[in-house]
Design an enzyme around this catalytic site. Structure first.
Site, PDB file in Angstrom:
ATOM      1  N   ILE A   1      -1.326  11.524   3.993  1.00  0.00           N
ATOM      2  CA  ILE A   1       0.112  11.323   3.741  1.00  0.00           C
ATOM      3  C   ILE A   1       0.411  11.585   2.263  1.00  0.00           C
ATOM      4  O   ILE A   1      -0.263  11.052   1.373  1.00  0.00           O
ATOM      5  CB  ILE A   1       0.540   9.898   4.151  1.00  0.00           C
ATOM      6  CG1 ILE A   1       0.245   9.708   5.646  1.00  0.00           C
ATOM      7  CG2 ILE A   1       2.019   9.667   3.849  1.00  0.00           C
ATOM      8  CD1 ILE A   1       0.588   8.339   6.193  1.00  0.00           C
TER       9      ILE A   1
ATOM     10  N   ILE B   1      -2.608  -8.793  -0.107  1.00  0.00           N
ATOM     11  CA  ILE B   1      -3.613  -9.630  -0.763  1.00  0.00           C
ATOM     12  C   ILE B   1      -3.237  -9.914  -2.223  1.00  0.00           C
ATOM     13  O   ILE B   1      -3.674 -10.884  -2.811  1.00  0.00           O
ATOM     14  CB  ILE B   1      -4.994  -8.943  -0.633  1.00  0.00           C
ATOM     15  CG1 ILE B   1      -6.122  -9.922  -0.851  1.00  0.00           C
ATOM     16  CG2 ILE B   1      -5.111  -7.718  -1.503  1.00  0.00           C
ATOM     17  CD1 ILE B   1      -7.437  -9.425  -0.279  1.00  0.00           C
TER      18      ILE B   1
ATOM     19  N   TYR C   1     -14.671   3.790   8.330  1.00  0.00           N
ATOM     20  CA  TYR C   1     -13.208   3.749   8.495  1.00  0.00           C
ATOM     21  C   TYR C   1     -12.818   4.348   9.851  1.00  0.00           C
ATOM     22  O   TYR C   1     -12.066   3.739  10.631  1.00  0.00           O
ATOM     23  CB  TYR C   1     -12.585   4.533   7.339  1.00  0.00           C
ATOM     24  CG  TYR C   1     -11.115   4.840   7.444  1.00  0.00           C
ATOM     25  CD1 TYR C   1     -10.159   3.821   7.464  1.00  0.00           C
ATOM     26  CD2 TYR C   1     -10.662   6.159   7.482  1.00  0.00           C
ATOM     27  CE1 TYR C   1      -8.804   4.125   7.531  1.00  0.00           C
ATOM     28  CE2 TYR C   1      -9.321   6.468   7.540  1.00  0.00           C
ATOM     29  CZ  TYR C   1      -8.391   5.442   7.568  1.00  0.00           C
ATOM     30  OH  TYR C   1      -7.057   5.744   7.631  1.00  0.00           O
TER      31      TYR C   1
ATOM     32  N   LYS D   1     -11.188   2.435  13.163  1.00  0.00           N
ATOM     33  CA  LYS D   1      -9.897   2.829  13.749  1.00  0.00           C
ATOM     34  C   LYS D   1     -10.066   3.288  15.199  1.00  0.00           C
ATOM     35  O   LYS D   1      -9.223   3.002  16.048  1.00  0.00           O
ATOM     36  CB  LYS D   1      -9.248   3.925  12.897  1.00  0.00           C
ATOM     37  CG  LYS D   1      -8.778   3.432  11.529  1.00  0.00           C
ATOM     38  CD  LYS D   1      -7.634   2.441  11.689  1.00  0.00           C
ATOM     39  CE  LYS D   1      -7.053   2.010  10.360  1.00  0.00           C
ATOM     40  NZ  LYS D   1      -5.899   1.096  10.514  1.00  0.00           N
TER      41      LYS D   1
ATOM     42  N   GLY E   1       0.806  -1.220   0.000  1.00  0.00           N
ATOM     43  CA  GLY E   1       0.000   0.000   0.000  1.00  0.00           C
ATOM     44  C   GLY E   1       0.835   1.264   0.000  1.00  0.00           C
ATOM     45  O   GLY E   1       2.068   1.226  -0.052  1.00  0.00           O
ATOM     46  N   GLN E   2       0.132   2.401   0.087  1.00  0.00           N
ATOM     47  CA  GLN E   2       0.820   3.695   0.002  1.00  0.00           C
ATOM     48  C   GLN E   2       1.899   3.822   1.080  1.00  0.00           C
ATOM     49  O   GLN E   2       3.035   4.180   0.784  1.00  0.00           O
ATOM     50  CB  GLN E   2      -0.189   4.847   0.154  1.00  0.00           C
ATOM     51  CG  GLN E   2       0.449   6.217  -0.073  1.00  0.00           C
ATOM     52  CD  GLN E   2      -0.292   7.373   0.582  1.00  0.00           C
ATOM     53  OE1 GLN E   2      -1.199   7.177   1.385  1.00  0.00           O
ATOM     54  NE2 GLN E   2       0.105   8.578   0.248  1.00  0.00           N
TER      55      GLN E   2
HETATM   56  C1  AKB Z   1      -8.082   8.974   4.226  1.00  0.00           C
HETATM   57  O1  AKB Z   1      -8.187  10.037   3.593  1.00  0.00           O
HETATM   58  O2  AKB Z   1      -9.007   8.175   4.384  1.00  0.00           O
HETATM   59  C2  AKB Z   1      -6.747   8.669   4.865  1.00  0.00           C
HETATM   60  C3  AKB Z   1      -6.685   9.108   6.295  1.00  0.00           C
HETATM   61  C4  AKB Z   1      -6.664  10.545   6.630  1.00  0.00           C
HETATM   62  O3  AKB Z   1      -6.646   8.305   7.170  1.00  0.00           O
HETATM   63  N1  AKB Z   1      -5.694   9.266   4.118  1.00  0.00           N
END
Ligand code: AKB
Length: 314
Positions: free
Chosen positions: A175, A41, A145, A149, A17-18
């Site tokens: 990032i 994956i 998301y 987290k 990934g990135q």
């Molecule tokens: C996103 O934009 O979903 C991610 C983050 C800020 O966790 N780059």
């Protein structure tokens, strides 16, 4: 190589990934190529040392890898980001959260000693102060998301309190790096813009001109991760997730800085649903606790970031 050539085996998920692709190079450099087991994956685009396929929701395969390689340290980077996460909430929950809970259980059982959990500014939400967002505020995230987290953060603290598992975590801002592309996030525009500016001379931004978000240059993000993971255990005073701040800017400010290098560059705006996500996130972050505990300090401001990106991508 500045390697500390021990036999301490490290497993990284989401290694293509990135962040994973850049962090895994830093881990190879530090710990030696034989000590880093890369997993993802799908196959990596180029040769990266020891690679194994792993779908993180497959707990049996994860167990087998930890046992086979006698893994002692894990960087769990596999995740579905904010914008893509909204398209498939249940899958996102399983990939981002259920896989992590399974990984924590396996770690206790199989003697993994140290874990890195990437958290995010998406744990914050509309009730959070948006300027200099403090380290400790109630979390009410607006995306799946962010929920996954934030829940991971609670379990980080729980596993530390109950079992003293050495879990370390950073709440990454967006990032920006030249080495890799992000995918499915709300902050992706800040990488895409450079590629389009150089290849097409223009960029259509999915956020409006004045949407301010916290960001960080890739080198700073990698440095923060490596510094936190090697900080003496007694200095790491919180385990759920450290705030870190790199810089903050709006799309219009970023475009203006790019125009100093590419005067013909044009930006247009066509805001979509990602702007609603961004509206619930901080504009800047208070990272004083990371500075106090493990001497965190970002190195790249907007000028340095833009000139470095354009230099590498041109
Ligand atoms: C996103 O934009 O979903 C991610 C983050 C800020 O966790 N780059």
């Amino acid at each position: 190589m500045t390697a500390s050539m021990d036999n301490h085996k490290i497993l990284i998920t989401g290694a293509n990934g990135q962040v994973g692709s850049v962090l895994s190079a830093a881990l190879r450099e530090k710990h030696g190529i034989d000590n880093v087991i890369h997993t993802d994956i799908s196959a990596p685009e180029s040769e990266i040392g020891h690679f194994e396929f792993l779908n993180v929701i497959d707990t049996d395969s994860m167990r087998e890898l930890i046992e086979t390689y006698e893994i002692k340290e894990i960087y769990h980077l596999a995740a579905i980001l904010s914008a893509n996460g909204e398209r498939n909430p249940r899958v996102t929950w399983n990939v981002n959260f259920t896989s992590y809970l399974n990984l924590l259980e396996l770690s206790l059982e199989l003697g993994v000693q140290k874990i890195f959990f990437p958290s995010t500014i998406a744990v914050f939400g509309p009730t959070t102060p948006r300027e200099h967002t403090p380290q400790d505020v109630p979390l009410l995230p607006s995306t799946v998301y962010g929920m996954s987290k934030a829940s991971g953060e609670y379990w980080n603290q729980y596993y530390y309190d109950q079992y003293r598992l050495d879990i370390r975590s950073i709440r990454y801002p967006g990032i920006i790096g030249h080495q890799s592309m992000p995918g499915g996030g709300t902050t992706d525009y800040a990488v895409e813009i450079f590629h389009d500016a150089i290849s097409k001379g223009s960029y259509e931004c999915y956020l409006g001109p004045d949407v301010r978000l916290p960001m960080i240059f890739m080198d700073d993000a990698i440095q923060a991760t490596m510094e936190l993971m090697s900080a003496p255990r007694e200095n790491v005073r919180l385990h759920y997730g450290y705030n870190i701040h790199g810089l903050d800017f709006t799309p219009a400010e970023l475009a203006h800085e790019i125009q100093k290098h590419l005067p013909d560059f044009k930006i247009t705006y066509a805001p979509d649903e990602r702007e609603n996500i961004a509206a619930t996130w901080p504009m800047s972050i208070d990272d004083s606790q990371a500075r106090a505990d493990w001497d965190w300090q970002a190195r790249y401001d907007l000028e340095a970031l833009v000139s470095t990106m354009i230099h590498h991508l041109s």
